[in-house]
Each structure stands twice: as C-alpha cells, then as structure tokens.
Design a protein around this motif. Structure first.
Motif, PDB file in Angstrom:
ATOM      1  N   ARG A  35      79.706 -14.179  44.343  1.00  0.00           N
ATOM      2  CA  ARG A  35      78.389 -13.549  44.190  1.00  0.00           C
ATOM      3  C   ARG A  35      78.119 -13.178  42.739  1.00  0.00           C
ATOM      4  O   ARG A  35      79.035 -12.823  41.989  1.00  0.00           O
ATOM      5  CB  ARG A  35      78.286 -12.311  45.070  1.00  0.00           C
ATOM      6  N   GLU A  36      76.878 -13.183  42.391  1.00  0.00           N
ATOM      7  CA  GLU A  36      76.460 -12.869  41.020  1.00  0.00           C
ATOM      8  C   GLU A  36      76.912 -11.475  40.588  1.00  0.00           C
ATOM      9  O   GLU A  36      77.279 -11.251  39.436  1.00  0.00           O
ATOM     10  CB  GLU A  36      74.934 -12.993  40.916  1.00  0.00           C
ATOM     11  N   GLU A  37      76.902 -10.536  41.511  1.00  0.00           N
ATOM     12  CA  GLU A  37      77.222  -9.147  41.161  1.00  0.00           C
ATOM     13  C   GLU A  37      78.724  -8.860  41.088  1.00  0.00           C
ATOM     14  O   GLU A  37      79.125  -7.765  40.716  1.00  0.00           O
ATOM     15  CB  GLU A  37      76.555  -8.201  42.157  1.00  0.00           C
ATOM     16  N   TYR A  38      79.549  -9.828  41.448  1.00  0.00           N
ATOM     17  CA  TYR A  38      80.996  -9.609  41.386  1.00  0.00           C
ATOM     18  C   TYR A  38      81.416  -9.411  39.924  1.00  0.00           C
ATOM     19  O   TYR A  38      80.908 -10.081  39.035  1.00  0.00           O
ATOM     20  CB  TYR A  38      81.753 -10.800  41.995  1.00  0.00           C
ATOM     21  N   PRO A  39      82.318  -8.467  39.651  1.00  0.00           N
ATOM     22  CA  PRO A  39      82.734  -8.205  38.267  1.00  0.00           C
ATOM     23  C   PRO A  39      83.238  -9.465  37.559  1.00  0.00           C
ATOM     24  O   PRO A  39      83.922 -10.291  38.157  1.00  0.00           O
ATOM     25  CB  PRO A  39      83.865  -7.182  38.423  1.00  0.00           C
ATOM     26  N   LYS A  40      82.897  -9.572  36.293  1.00  0.00           N
ATOM     27  CA  LYS A  40      83.277 -10.760  35.516  1.00  0.00           C
ATOM     28  C   LYS A  40      84.677 -10.632  34.924  1.00  0.00           C
ATOM     29  O   LYS A  40      85.245 -11.615  34.464  1.00  0.00           O
ATOM     30  CB  LYS A  40      82.280 -10.989  34.369  1.00  0.00           C
ATOM     31  N   SER A  41      85.233  -9.423  34.915  1.00  0.00           N
ATOM     32  CA  SER A  41      86.567  -9.209  34.360  1.00  0.00           C
ATOM     33  C   SER A  41      87.259  -8.098  35.142  1.00  0.00           C
ATOM     34  O   SER A  41      86.623  -7.320  35.857  1.00  0.00           O
ATOM     35  CB  SER A  41      86.462  -8.806  32.887  1.00  0.00           C
ATOM     36  N   TYR A  42      88.571  -8.011  34.961  1.00  0.00           N
ATOM     37  CA  TYR A  42      89.322  -6.937  35.591  1.00  0.00           C
ATOM     38  C   TYR A  42      88.853  -5.579  35.075  1.00  0.00           C
ATOM     39  O   TYR A  42      88.753  -4.612  35.834  1.00  0.00           O
ATOM     40  CB  TYR A  42      90.829  -7.119  35.353  1.00  0.00           C
ATOM     41  N   GLU A  43      88.523  -5.503  33.791  1.00  0.00           N
ATOM     42  CA  GLU A  43      88.055  -4.254  33.203  1.00  0.00           C
ATOM     43  C   GLU A  43      86.762  -3.790  33.873  1.00  0.00           C
ATOM     44  O   GLU A  43      86.577  -2.604  34.153  1.00  0.00           O
ATOM     45  CB  GLU A  43      87.850  -4.407  31.690  1.00  0.00           C
ATOM     46  N   GLU A  44      85.850  -4.727  34.138  1.00  0.00           N
ATOM     47  CA  GLU A  44      84.606  -4.373  34.835  1.00  0.00           C
ATOM     48  C   GLU A  44      84.918  -3.950  36.272  1.00  0.00           C
ATOM     49  O   GLU A  44      84.307  -3.012  36.801  1.00  0.00           O
ATOM     50  CB  GLU A  44      83.626  -5.542  34.819  1.00  0.00           C
ATOM     51  N   TYR A  45      85.858  -4.629  36.917  1.00  0.00           N
ATOM     52  CA  TYR A  45      86.282  -4.262  38.272  1.00  0.00           C
ATOM     53  C   TYR A  45      86.751  -2.803  38.286  1.00  0.00           C
ATOM     54  O   TYR A  45      86.344  -2.014  39.135  1.00  0.00           O
ATOM     55  CB  TYR A  45      87.407  -5.204  38.736  1.00  0.00           C
ATOM     56  N   VAL A  46      87.614  -2.434  37.348  1.00  0.00           N
ATOM     57  CA  VAL A  46      88.141  -1.065  37.281  1.00  0.00           C
ATOM     58  C   VAL A  46      87.010  -0.074  37.015  1.00  0.00           C
ATOM     59  O   VAL A  46      86.973   1.010  37.621  1.00  0.00           O
ATOM     60  CB  VAL A  46      89.249  -0.951  36.213  1.00  0.00           C
ATOM     61  N   LEU A  47      86.083  -0.426  36.163  1.00  0.00           N
ATOM     62  CA  LEU A  47      84.936   0.450  35.885  1.00  0.00           C
ATOM     63  C   LEU A  47      84.140   0.709  37.163  1.00  0.00           C
ATOM     64  O   LEU A  47      83.771   1.845  37.468  1.00  0.00           O
ATOM     65  CB  LEU A  47      84.041  -0.172  34.808  1.00  0.00           C
ATOM     66  N   ARG A  48      83.886  -0.338  37.950  1.00  0.00           N
ATOM     67  CA  ARG A  48      83.160  -0.168  39.220  1.00  0.00           C
ATOM     68  C   ARG A  48      83.960   0.699  40.181  1.00  0.00           C
ATOM     69  O   ARG A  48      83.406   1.536  40.894  1.00  0.00           O
ATOM     70  CB  ARG A  48      82.891  -1.526  39.869  1.00  0.00           C
ATOM     71  N   LEU A  49      85.262   0.490  40.218  1.00  0.00           N
ATOM     72  CA  LEU A  49      86.126   1.279  41.080  1.00  0.00           C
ATOM     73  C   LEU A  49      86.038   2.764  40.691  1.00  0.00           C
ATOM     74  O   LEU A  49      85.907   3.628  41.557  1.00  0.00           O
ATOM     75  CB  LEU A  49      87.561   0.759  40.930  1.00  0.00           C
ATOM     76  N   LYS A  50      86.057   3.053  39.412  1.00  0.00           N
ATOM     77  CA  LYS A  50      85.964   4.450  38.946  1.00  0.00           C
ATOM     78  C   LYS A  50      84.597   5.053  39.285  1.00  0.00           C
ATOM     79  O   LYS A  50      84.513   6.237  39.625  1.00  0.00           O
ATOM     80  CB  LYS A  50      86.254   4.527  37.458  1.00  0.00           C
ATOM     81  N   CYS A  51      83.540   4.246  39.210  1.00  0.00           N
ATOM     82  CA  CYS A  51      82.213   4.740  39.618  1.00  0.00           C
ATOM     83  C   CYS A  51      82.204   5.085  41.100  1.00  0.00           C
ATOM     84  O   CYS A  51      81.632   6.107  41.503  1.00  0.00           O
ATOM     85  CB  CYS A  51      81.136   3.695  39.305  1.00  0.00           C
TER      86      CYS A  51
END
Length: 191
Positions: free
Chosen positions: A51-67
């Motif tokens: 999906r387009e909204e899936y994080p593009k990097s692990y760093e973005e994934y972690v940022l979303r997780l923290k949100c």
C-alpha cells in the motif's frame, strides 16, 4: 468480564487522528495490532506492505509505532513466520509487550526472557479442538481460535478451561478454504 477488541493498524495516515477522537471507546480496546517490519518477520498482514501508506523505511515504521504509542493503548506486533528472538527483542526494546506468534519454541524463549510480556498463539497455527485438548499450550497467554470455531460455537464448551481464547467473529473462512463459497452462501442472506 468486559469484552475487548483488537484493532488492526493498516498504516493509514488518518487512523491515529480518527482514533484519538474516540477516547470513550479506549476501554474496549485490548490492543492495536500491526505487522512487524517487513524484514523482521512474515505475517498474515503482509498485503499492506504494497500500500502507498506503508512506511518507506524502518525509521518511518518506528516513528509511526511511536505515534501509536502516544495514544496510550497497548500495541501487539504480529510475528507469525520466520520470527526470531532477536527480532522480538528489538520490538521489546521499543516498548512492545504483546506479541502474536506461531512457534512454541519462540514463545517459550520469549516468556523465559521476559515473563511480563503477553504472547498470543496466532490463528495461522490452525489448531483443531483435538489439538488444543492434547497439546501443552501453557506458554501462551491467549490462543486465537481458527475460523472453524466461528461456525461451531458449540465446540467452545469442550475446550480446556485453563486457556484464554480469542475468537474472530467477523469472518467466515480461512483465506484459502476450499469450502469458502459453500460456507459463505449457506450463512449470508440478502437484505
């Protein structure tokens, strides 16, 4: 006992703002579940990686997780195949305390290292009533019952009382069930 629900997180940008406006429902939410980062383990939610909204990097994934964590609700990471204790440890260090996995050895190792975590046996284990009655599943805090149980609620009374179960009630069949059409059309109704 109050019924609680697990919410899936599909990485949509509007999920967190929408959910934050519904705080009166938070007591009904057991956890928000999301797949592990695509390089850490395979999960049944793998389709969202495209999906387009899936994080593009692990760093973005972690940022979303923290949100998500800022909402104050527990998070559950799905690590259903090819998961390792090292990968689970990475999420533990990010504050995750609920995991859904499908391998007994990983559950035992994780609980021995971190007894306070909650480990759920994944639906991908496809356990029958006989499996649950005959196997030692004491390493799991919860067992997600296979889809079959949603159509055979009478079988629930024969399950061992020593375990805690999660039932997925809003579905009809396993994704590749060869009887899907028969089950679906036998239970669906035209409105």
């Amino acid at each position: 006992m109050k019924k609680q629900y697990e919410l899936p997180y599909n990485f949509s940008y509007d999920f967190i703002p929408k959910l934050s406006r519904k705080r009166e429902l938070f007591s009904y939410i057991r956890c928000i579940y999301l797949p592990a980062w695509k390089e850490d383990a395979v999960s049944t939610r793998q389709d969202i990686e495209t999906r387009e909204e899936y994080p593009k990097s692990y760093e973005e994934y972690v940022l979303r997780l923290k949100c998500l964590q800022q909402l104050g609700l527990p998070l559950c990471v799905l690590m259903q195949r090819d998961a390792t204790l090292d990968a689970l440890e990475k999420y533990y260090n990010l504050g995750i305390r609920i995991f859904t996995i499908s391998e007994d050895a990983l559950a035992i190792a994780a609980k021995s290292r971190h007894p306070e975590i909650s480990v759920t046996l994944s639906i991908t284990s496809t356990l029958t009533a006989a499996d649950i009655q005959s196997r030692d599943l004491s390493m799991y805090d919860h067992i997600v019952l296979f889809y079959w149980f949603s159509r055979h609620l009478d079988a629930l009374r024969n399950l061992p009382k020593k375990y805690r179960y999660i039932l997925i009630t809003n579905t009809d069949c396993y994704w590749n069930c060869k009887w899907h059409d028969t089950h679906w059309f036998a239970t669906s109704r035209e409105e």
